[in-house]
Scaffold this active site. Structure first.
Site, PDB file in Angstrom:
ATOM      1  N   TYR A  53       0.832  -1.093  -0.105  1.00  0.00           N
ATOM      2  CA  TYR A  53       0.067   0.074   0.125  1.00  0.00           C
ATOM      3  C   TYR A  53       1.006   1.229   0.205  1.00  0.00           C
ATOM      4  O   TYR A  53       1.810   1.161   0.603  1.00  0.00           O
ATOM      5  CB  TYR A  53      -0.719  -0.056   1.319  1.00  0.00           C
ATOM      6  CG  TYR A  53      -1.991   1.156   1.025  1.00  0.00           C
ATOM      7  CD1 TYR A  53      -2.576   1.487   0.064  1.00  0.00           C
ATOM      8  CD2 TYR A  53      -1.949   2.086   2.394  1.00  0.00           C
ATOM      9  CE1 TYR A  53      -3.379   2.441  -0.082  1.00  0.00           C
ATOM     10  CE2 TYR A  53      -2.821   3.160   2.316  1.00  0.00           C
ATOM     11  CZ  TYR A  53      -3.701   3.267   1.299  1.00  0.00           C
ATOM     12  OH  TYR A  53      -4.482   4.391   1.137  1.00  0.00           O
ATOM     13  N   TYR A  95      -2.749   4.518   9.079  1.00  0.00           N
ATOM     14  CA  TYR A  95      -2.179   3.331   8.734  1.00  0.00           C
ATOM     15  C   TYR A  95      -1.314   2.732   9.777  1.00  0.00           C
ATOM     16  O   TYR A  95      -0.917   1.558   9.634  1.00  0.00           O
ATOM     17  CB  TYR A  95      -1.530   3.412   7.292  1.00  0.00           C
ATOM     18  CG  TYR A  95      -1.745   1.965   6.594  1.00  0.00           C
ATOM     19  CD1 TYR A  95      -2.628   1.423   6.286  1.00  0.00           C
ATOM     20  CD2 TYR A  95      -0.369   1.277   6.219  1.00  0.00           C
ATOM     21  CE1 TYR A  95      -2.651   0.153   5.580  1.00  0.00           C
ATOM     22  CE2 TYR A  95      -0.289   0.493   5.328  1.00  0.00           C
ATOM     23  CZ  TYR A  95      -1.476  -0.217   4.936  1.00  0.00           C
ATOM     24  OH  TYR A  95      -1.315  -1.571   4.435  1.00  0.00           O
TER      25      TYR A  95
HETATM   26  P1  NAI Z   1      -7.343 -10.076   4.280  1.00  0.00           P
HETATM   27  O1  NAI Z   1      -7.738  -9.705   5.781  1.00  0.00           O
HETATM   28  O2  NAI Z   1      -8.591 -10.799   3.668  1.00  0.00           O
HETATM   29  O3  NAI Z   1      -6.131 -10.889   4.105  1.00  0.00           O
HETATM   30  C1  NAI Z   1      -5.049 -10.897   4.999  1.00  0.00           C
HETATM   31  C2  NAI Z   1      -4.634 -12.507   5.340  1.00  0.00           C
HETATM   32  O4  NAI Z   1      -3.352 -12.348   6.077  1.00  0.00           O
HETATM   33  C3  NAI Z   1      -5.718 -13.199   6.049  1.00  0.00           C
HETATM   34  O5  NAI Z   1      -5.848 -14.399   5.077  1.00  0.00           O
HETATM   35  C4  NAI Z   1      -4.745 -13.639   7.056  1.00  0.00           C
HETATM   36  O6  NAI Z   1      -5.383 -14.830   7.493  1.00  0.00           O
HETATM   37  C5  NAI Z   1      -3.469 -13.633   6.582  1.00  0.00           C
HETATM   38  N1  NAI Z   1      -2.522 -13.592   7.597  1.00  0.00           N
HETATM   39  C6  NAI Z   1      -2.394 -13.149   8.833  1.00  0.00           C
HETATM   40  N2  NAI Z   1      -1.531 -13.588   9.685  1.00  0.00           N
HETATM   41  C7  NAI Z   1      -0.823 -14.603   8.810  1.00  0.00           C
HETATM   42  C8  NAI Z   1       0.193 -15.460   9.326  1.00  0.00           C
HETATM   43  N3  NAI Z   1       0.945 -15.475  10.322  1.00  0.00           N
HETATM   44  N4  NAI Z   1       0.531 -16.691   8.366  1.00  0.00           N
HETATM   45  C9  NAI Z   1      -0.246 -16.741   7.280  1.00  0.00           C
HETATM   46  N5  NAI Z   1      -1.046 -15.713   6.767  1.00  0.00           N
HETATM   47  C10 NAI Z   1      -1.690 -15.105   7.576  1.00  0.00           C
HETATM   48  O7  NAI Z   1      -7.144  -8.678   3.616  1.00  0.00           O
HETATM   49  P2  NAI Z   1      -6.754  -8.048   2.271  1.00  0.00           P
HETATM   50  O8  NAI Z   1      -7.071  -6.539   2.311  1.00  0.00           O
HETATM   51  O9  NAI Z   1      -7.105  -8.905   1.151  1.00  0.00           O
HETATM   52  O10 NAI Z   1      -5.149  -8.442   2.319  1.00  0.00           O
HETATM   53  C11 NAI Z   1      -4.272  -9.089   1.548  1.00  0.00           C
HETATM   54  C12 NAI Z   1      -3.043  -8.122   1.250  1.00  0.00           C
HETATM   55  O11 NAI Z   1      -3.441  -6.790   0.814  1.00  0.00           O
HETATM   56  C13 NAI Z   1      -2.501  -7.586   2.319  1.00  0.00           C
HETATM   57  O12 NAI Z   1      -0.972  -7.552   2.278  1.00  0.00           O
HETATM   58  C14 NAI Z   1      -2.827  -6.080   2.628  1.00  0.00           C
HETATM   59  O13 NAI Z   1      -1.965  -5.332   3.333  1.00  0.00           O
HETATM   60  C15 NAI Z   1      -2.903  -5.847   1.278  1.00  0.00           C
HETATM   61  N6  NAI Z   1      -3.535  -4.676   0.872  1.00  0.00           N
HETATM   62  C16 NAI Z   1      -4.819  -4.347   1.279  1.00  0.00           C
HETATM   63  C17 NAI Z   1      -5.346  -3.139   0.802  1.00  0.00           C
HETATM   64  C18 NAI Z   1      -6.899  -2.952   1.382  1.00  0.00           C
HETATM   65  O14 NAI Z   1      -7.307  -1.707   1.199  1.00  0.00           O
HETATM   66  N7  NAI Z   1      -7.724  -4.073   1.839  1.00  0.00           N
HETATM   67  C19 NAI Z   1      -4.771  -2.267   0.178  1.00  0.00           C
HETATM   68  C20 NAI Z   1      -3.385  -2.475  -0.246  1.00  0.00           C
HETATM   69  C21 NAI Z   1      -2.885  -3.739  -0.034  1.00  0.00           C
END
Ligand code: NAI
Length: 267
Positions: free
Chosen positions: A150, A160
Protein backbone atom coordinates in the site's frame (compact mmCIF):
# COMPACT_ATOMS: atom_id res chain seq x y z
CA UNK A 1 -14.02 -16.71 -22.83
CA UNK A 2 -11.27 -15.95 -20.27
CA UNK A 3 -7.80 -15.93 -21.87
CA UNK A 4 -5.78 -18.98 -20.75
CA UNK A 5 -2.78 -16.84 -19.78
CA UNK A 6 -1.77 -19.21 -17.00
CA UNK A 7 -2.35 -22.57 -18.69
CA UNK A 8 0.06 -25.15 -17.27
CA UNK A 9 1.32 -22.84 -14.48
CA UNK A 10 1.69 -24.09 -10.91
CA UNK A 11 1.23 -21.68 -8.02
CA UNK A 12 0.89 -21.15 -4.28
CA UNK A 13 -1.59 -18.53 -3.02
CA UNK A 14 -1.36 -17.12 0.52
CA UNK A 15 -3.97 -14.96 2.22
CA UNK A 16 -7.50 -15.89 1.08
CA UNK A 17 -9.65 -15.65 4.20
CA UNK A 18 -13.15 -14.94 2.92
CA UNK A 19 -14.90 -13.72 -0.24
CA UNK A 20 -13.75 -10.16 0.36
CA UNK A 21 -10.05 -11.07 0.46
CA UNK A 22 -8.04 -9.82 -2.50
CA UNK A 23 -6.34 -13.24 -2.62
CA UNK A 24 -9.77 -14.87 -3.02
CA UNK A 25 -10.36 -12.95 -6.28
CA UNK A 26 -6.80 -13.71 -7.38
CA UNK A 27 -7.35 -17.45 -6.84
CA UNK A 28 -10.58 -17.33 -8.86
CA UNK A 29 -8.94 -15.46 -11.74
CA UNK A 30 -5.86 -17.71 -11.76
CA UNK A 31 -8.09 -20.80 -11.88
CA UNK A 32 -10.18 -19.32 -14.71
CA UNK A 33 -6.95 -18.58 -16.61
CA UNK A 34 -5.85 -22.21 -16.44
CA UNK A 35 -3.48 -22.31 -13.42
CA UNK A 36 -3.22 -25.09 -10.83
CA UNK A 37 -2.32 -24.03 -7.31
CA UNK A 38 -2.40 -24.80 -3.61
CA UNK A 39 -4.08 -22.44 -1.14
CA UNK A 40 -2.56 -21.61 2.23
CA UNK A 41 -3.34 -19.59 5.33
CA UNK A 42 -2.44 -19.54 9.03
CA UNK A 43 -3.98 -22.51 10.91
CA UNK A 44 -6.04 -20.13 13.09
CA UNK A 45 -7.47 -18.39 10.00
CA UNK A 46 -8.54 -21.73 8.58
CA UNK A 47 -10.72 -22.27 11.64
CA UNK A 48 -12.77 -19.08 11.30
CA UNK A 49 -12.35 -18.25 7.60
CA UNK A 50 -14.14 -19.73 4.58
CA UNK A 51 -11.20 -21.08 2.62
CA UNK A 52 -12.73 -24.58 2.37
CA UNK A 53 -15.56 -23.29 0.19
CA UNK A 54 -13.11 -21.76 -2.28
CA UNK A 55 -10.82 -24.80 -2.31
CA UNK A 56 -13.71 -27.16 -3.01
CA UNK A 57 -15.04 -24.99 -5.81
CA UNK A 58 -11.65 -24.62 -7.50
CA UNK A 59 -10.43 -28.16 -6.76
CA UNK A 60 -7.38 -26.80 -4.89
CA UNK A 61 -5.64 -28.39 -1.90
CA UNK A 62 -5.33 -26.35 1.31
CA UNK A 63 -2.01 -26.56 3.18
CA UNK A 64 -2.03 -24.75 6.54
CA UNK A 65 1.10 -22.66 7.18
CA UNK A 66 1.97 -19.82 9.51
CA UNK A 67 3.98 -17.47 7.29
CA UNK A 68 6.24 -16.54 10.22
CA UNK A 69 7.39 -20.18 10.56
CA UNK A 70 10.24 -21.38 8.34
CA UNK A 71 9.33 -25.01 9.17
CA UNK A 72 5.71 -24.52 8.05
CA UNK A 73 6.81 -22.92 4.80
CA UNK A 74 9.36 -25.65 4.04
CA UNK A 75 6.55 -28.20 4.34
CA UNK A 76 4.18 -26.01 2.32
CA UNK A 77 6.45 -25.70 -0.71
CA UNK A 78 7.61 -29.33 -0.61
CA UNK A 79 4.01 -30.55 -0.48
CA UNK A 80 2.91 -28.06 -3.13
CA UNK A 81 5.54 -29.37 -5.57
CA UNK A 82 4.36 -32.94 -4.93
CA UNK A 83 0.68 -32.11 -5.31
CA UNK A 84 1.13 -29.90 -8.39
CA UNK A 85 3.64 -32.20 -10.03
CA UNK A 86 6.64 -29.91 -10.48
CA UNK A 87 8.39 -26.70 -9.55
CA UNK A 88 6.36 -23.60 -8.74
CA UNK A 89 5.77 -20.89 -11.37
CA UNK A 90 4.09 -18.26 -9.21
CA UNK A 91 3.58 -17.32 -5.56
CA UNK A 92 1.24 -14.69 -4.11
CA UNK A 93 1.97 -13.19 -0.67
CA UNK A 94 -1.23 -11.40 0.47
CA UNK A 95 -0.62 -11.19 4.21
CA UNK A 96 -1.00 -8.26 6.55
CA UNK A 97 -1.87 -7.83 10.20
CA UNK A 98 -1.03 -5.19 12.80
CA UNK A 99 -1.41 -5.91 16.50
CA UNK A 100 -1.27 -2.23 17.45
CA UNK A 101 -3.92 -1.30 14.85
CA UNK A 102 -6.10 -4.12 16.09
CA UNK A 103 -5.74 -2.85 19.67
CA UNK A 104 -6.39 0.74 18.47
CA UNK A 105 -3.10 2.07 19.88
CA UNK A 106 -2.15 5.57 18.68
CA UNK A 107 1.03 5.86 16.55
CA UNK A 108 2.64 7.93 19.30
CA UNK A 109 1.98 5.22 21.87
CA UNK A 110 2.77 1.86 20.24
CA UNK A 111 3.73 -1.36 21.97
CA UNK A 112 7.08 -2.23 20.43
CA UNK A 113 6.90 -5.96 21.10
CA UNK A 114 3.68 -5.99 19.09
CA UNK A 115 5.31 -3.82 16.45
CA UNK A 116 7.99 -6.47 15.93
CA UNK A 117 5.30 -9.13 15.65
CA UNK A 118 3.50 -6.95 13.07
CA UNK A 119 6.70 -6.63 11.05
CA UNK A 120 7.25 -10.40 11.31
CA UNK A 121 3.75 -11.25 10.02
CA UNK A 122 3.43 -8.49 7.41
CA UNK A 123 6.97 -8.11 6.03
CA UNK A 124 9.64 -10.48 7.39
CA UNK A 125 7.33 -13.34 6.33
CA UNK A 126 7.98 -12.23 2.73
CA UNK A 127 11.73 -12.59 3.21
CA UNK A 128 11.26 -15.93 4.97
CA UNK A 129 9.04 -17.13 2.13
CA UNK A 130 11.55 -16.06 -0.53
CA UNK A 131 14.43 -17.63 1.39
CA UNK A 132 12.64 -20.97 1.72
CA UNK A 133 11.78 -20.89 -2.00
CA UNK A 134 15.37 -19.95 -2.88
CA UNK A 135 17.21 -22.43 -0.67
CA UNK A 136 14.80 -25.26 -1.51
CA UNK A 137 15.09 -24.49 -5.24
CA UNK A 138 11.31 -24.60 -5.49
CA UNK A 139 10.83 -21.92 -8.18
CA UNK A 140 10.75 -22.77 -11.89
CA UNK A 141 12.86 -20.68 -14.26
CA UNK A 142 11.06 -17.42 -15.27
CA UNK A 143 8.74 -17.80 -12.29
CA UNK A 144 7.04 -14.85 -10.58
CA UNK A 145 6.68 -13.88 -6.91
CA UNK A 146 4.28 -11.09 -5.90
CA UNK A 147 3.49 -9.27 -2.67
CA UNK A 148 0.59 -6.87 -2.04
CA UNK A 149 1.40 -3.48 -0.59
CA UNK A 150 0.00 0.00 0.00
CA UNK A 151 1.14 3.55 -0.81
CA UNK A 152 1.56 4.34 2.91
CA UNK A 153 5.07 2.91 2.34
CA UNK A 154 5.92 6.17 0.48
CA UNK A 155 3.50 8.79 1.90
CA UNK A 156 2.04 9.38 5.34
CA UNK A 157 -1.46 8.08 6.05
CA UNK A 158 -1.63 8.55 9.84
CA UNK A 159 -4.24 5.88 10.61
CA UNK A 160 -2.27 3.19 8.74
CA UNK A 161 0.14 3.31 11.69
CA UNK A 162 2.96 0.73 11.86
CA UNK A 163 1.63 -1.00 8.74
CA UNK A 164 3.32 1.84 6.79
CA UNK A 165 6.75 0.70 7.95
CA UNK A 166 5.74 -2.94 7.37
CA UNK A 167 4.96 -2.14 3.75
CA UNK A 168 8.20 -0.14 3.28
CA UNK A 169 10.10 -3.19 4.55
CA UNK A 170 8.08 -5.56 2.38
CA UNK A 171 8.77 -3.53 -0.78
CA UNK A 172 12.47 -3.38 0.01
CA UNK A 173 12.65 -7.16 0.58
CA UNK A 174 10.99 -7.69 -2.82
CA UNK A 175 13.52 -5.43 -4.56
CA UNK A 176 16.50 -7.05 -2.87
CA UNK A 177 15.33 -10.64 -3.36
CA UNK A 178 14.46 -9.73 -6.96
CA UNK A 179 18.18 -9.32 -7.62
CA UNK A 180 19.12 -12.67 -6.08
CA UNK A 181 16.30 -14.59 -7.76
CA UNK A 182 17.01 -13.06 -11.18
CA UNK A 183 20.63 -14.15 -10.88
CA UNK A 184 19.66 -17.62 -9.68
CA UNK A 185 17.10 -18.66 -12.28
CA UNK A 186 15.41 -15.61 -13.84
CA UNK A 187 12.59 -15.50 -11.28
CA UNK A 188 11.03 -12.05 -10.91
CA UNK A 189 9.91 -10.48 -7.65
CA UNK A 190 7.53 -7.50 -7.49
CA UNK A 191 4.99 -5.79 -5.26
CA UNK A 192 1.62 -4.40 -6.34
CA UNK A 193 0.45 -1.31 -4.51
CA UNK A 194 -3.33 -1.65 -4.45
CA UNK A 195 -6.13 0.89 -3.84
CA UNK A 196 -8.03 0.72 -0.54
CA UNK A 197 -10.24 -2.37 -0.77
CA UNK A 198 -13.12 -3.44 1.50
CA UNK A 199 -11.60 -6.51 3.19
CA UNK A 200 -11.12 -7.75 6.75
CA UNK A 201 -7.57 -6.32 6.88
CA UNK A 202 -8.60 -3.06 5.17
CA UNK A 203 -11.57 -2.40 7.42
CA UNK A 204 -9.35 -2.88 10.49
CA UNK A 205 -7.86 0.56 9.78
CA UNK A 206 -9.52 3.45 11.69
CA UNK A 207 -11.87 5.58 9.57
CA UNK A 208 -11.50 3.18 6.61
CA UNK A 209 -14.99 3.83 5.16
CA UNK A 210 -14.43 7.60 4.87
CA UNK A 211 -10.91 7.13 3.61
CA UNK A 212 -12.12 4.66 0.96
CA UNK A 213 -14.47 7.39 -0.38
CA UNK A 214 -11.70 10.01 -0.30
CA UNK A 215 -9.32 7.79 -2.31
CA UNK A 216 -12.11 6.91 -4.72
CA UNK A 217 -12.75 10.60 -5.47
CA UNK A 218 -9.04 11.50 -5.61
CA UNK A 219 -8.29 8.72 -8.14
CA UNK A 220 -9.34 9.78 -11.67
CA UNK A 221 -10.35 6.19 -12.46
CA UNK A 222 -11.74 5.55 -8.97
CA UNK A 223 -10.44 2.91 -6.56
CA UNK A 224 -9.30 -0.27 -8.28
CA UNK A 225 -11.58 -3.21 -7.31
CA UNK A 226 -10.18 -6.54 -6.06
CA UNK A 227 -11.16 -8.32 -9.28
CA UNK A 228 -9.12 -5.89 -11.38
CA UNK A 229 -6.20 -6.33 -8.99
CA UNK A 230 -6.55 -10.07 -9.60
CA UNK A 231 -6.42 -9.57 -13.38
CA UNK A 232 -3.30 -7.42 -13.01
CA UNK A 233 -1.65 -10.07 -10.80
CA UNK A 234 -2.43 -12.70 -13.44
CA UNK A 235 -0.53 -10.71 -16.07
CA UNK A 236 2.45 -10.61 -13.72
CA UNK A 237 2.28 -14.37 -13.21
CA UNK A 238 2.06 -14.88 -16.98
CA UNK A 239 4.84 -15.03 -19.58
CA UNK A 240 3.78 -11.62 -20.92
CA UNK A 241 5.77 -9.79 -18.22
CA UNK A 242 9.00 -11.80 -18.02
CA UNK A 243 11.32 -8.79 -17.76
CA UNK A 244 9.38 -6.92 -15.07
CA UNK A 245 11.20 -7.35 -11.78
CA UNK A 246 12.25 -5.49 -8.60
CA UNK A 247 9.33 -3.07 -9.09
CA UNK A 248 6.64 -1.61 -6.91
CA UNK A 249 3.70 -1.31 -9.32
CA UNK A 250 0.78 0.97 -8.52
CA UNK A 251 -2.66 -0.44 -9.21
CA UNK A 252 -4.67 2.46 -7.87
CA UNK A 253 -6.73 4.25 -10.54
CA UNK A 254 -4.12 7.01 -10.73
CA UNK A 255 -4.16 7.94 -7.01
CA UNK A 256 -0.36 7.87 -6.61
CA UNK A 257 0.18 10.48 -9.34
CA UNK A 258 -2.46 12.97 -8.13
CA UNK A 259 -1.63 16.07 -6.13
CA UNK A 260 -5.12 17.52 -5.89
CA UNK A 261 -8.44 16.60 -7.44
CA UNK A 262 -10.88 19.53 -7.93
CA UNK A 263 -13.78 17.14 -7.21
CA UNK A 264 -12.68 16.95 -3.59
CA UNK A 265 -12.90 20.72 -3.19
CA UNK A 266 -16.26 21.03 -4.95
CA UNK A 267 -17.91 18.52 -2.61
P1 NAI B 1 -7.52 -10.13 4.33
O1 NAI B 1 -7.75 -9.87 5.78
O2 NAI B 1 -8.58 -10.81 3.59
O3 NAI B 1 -6.13 -10.91 4.12
C1 NAI B 1 -5.05 -10.85 5.04
C2 NAI B 1 -4.59 -12.30 5.18
O4 NAI B 1 -3.39 -12.42 5.97
C3 NAI B 1 -5.64 -13.17 5.88
O5 NAI B 1 -6.01 -14.24 5.03
C4 NAI B 1 -4.94 -13.66 7.12
O6 NAI B 1 -5.39 -14.90 7.58
C5 NAI B 1 -3.49 -13.69 6.60
N1 NAI B 1 -2.53 -13.83 7.69
C6 NAI B 1 -2.43 -13.10 8.83
N2 NAI B 1 -1.44 -13.59 9.61
C7 NAI B 1 -0.90 -14.65 8.94
C8 NAI B 1 0.17 -15.55 9.22
N3 NAI B 1 0.88 -15.49 10.36
N4 NAI B 1 0.47 -16.52 8.31
C9 NAI B 1 -0.24 -16.62 7.14
N5 NAI B 1 -1.25 -15.77 6.81
C10 NAI B 1 -1.58 -14.80 7.71
O7 NAI B 1 -7.25 -8.67 3.70
P2 NAI B 1 -6.69 -8.17 2.30
O8 NAI B 1 -7.01 -6.74 2.28
O9 NAI B 1 -7.14 -9.05 1.20
O10 NAI B 1 -5.10 -8.28 2.48
C11 NAI B 1 -4.24 -8.93 1.57
C12 NAI B 1 -3.01 -8.07 1.33
O11 NAI B 1 -3.38 -6.90 0.61
C13 NAI B 1 -2.33 -7.57 2.61
O12 NAI B 1 -0.93 -7.58 2.44
C14 NAI B 1 -2.82 -6.15 2.69
O13 NAI B 1 -1.97 -5.32 3.46
C15 NAI B 1 -2.78 -5.79 1.22
N6 NAI B 1 -3.51 -4.58 0.85
C16 NAI B 1 -4.80 -4.38 1.25
C17 NAI B 1 -5.46 -3.22 0.94
C18 NAI B 1 -6.85 -2.97 1.43
O14 NAI B 1 -7.30 -1.83 1.43
N7 NAI B 1 -7.59 -4.02 1.83
C19 NAI B 1 -4.82 -2.15 0.15
C20 NAI B 1 -3.46 -2.46 -0.26
C21 NAI B 1 -2.84 -3.63 0.09
Amino acid sequence: MTPQLLAGKRGVIFGALDEQSIAWSIAEVCAAMGAKFTLTNAPVALRFGQLNTLAERLGATIIPADATSIGDMEKLFQQSEEILGGKIDFVLHAIGMSLNVRKKNEYTNLNHDWMLKTFDISAVSFHKMCQVLYKGDHMAEWGSILGLTYIAAQRTFPDYSEMAESKALLESFARSFGYHFAEKNKVRVNTISQSPTMTTAGQGVKGFDKFFGYADTMSPLGNAPALDCANYCATLFSDLTRYVTMQNLFHDGGFSSMGMNPKLIQE
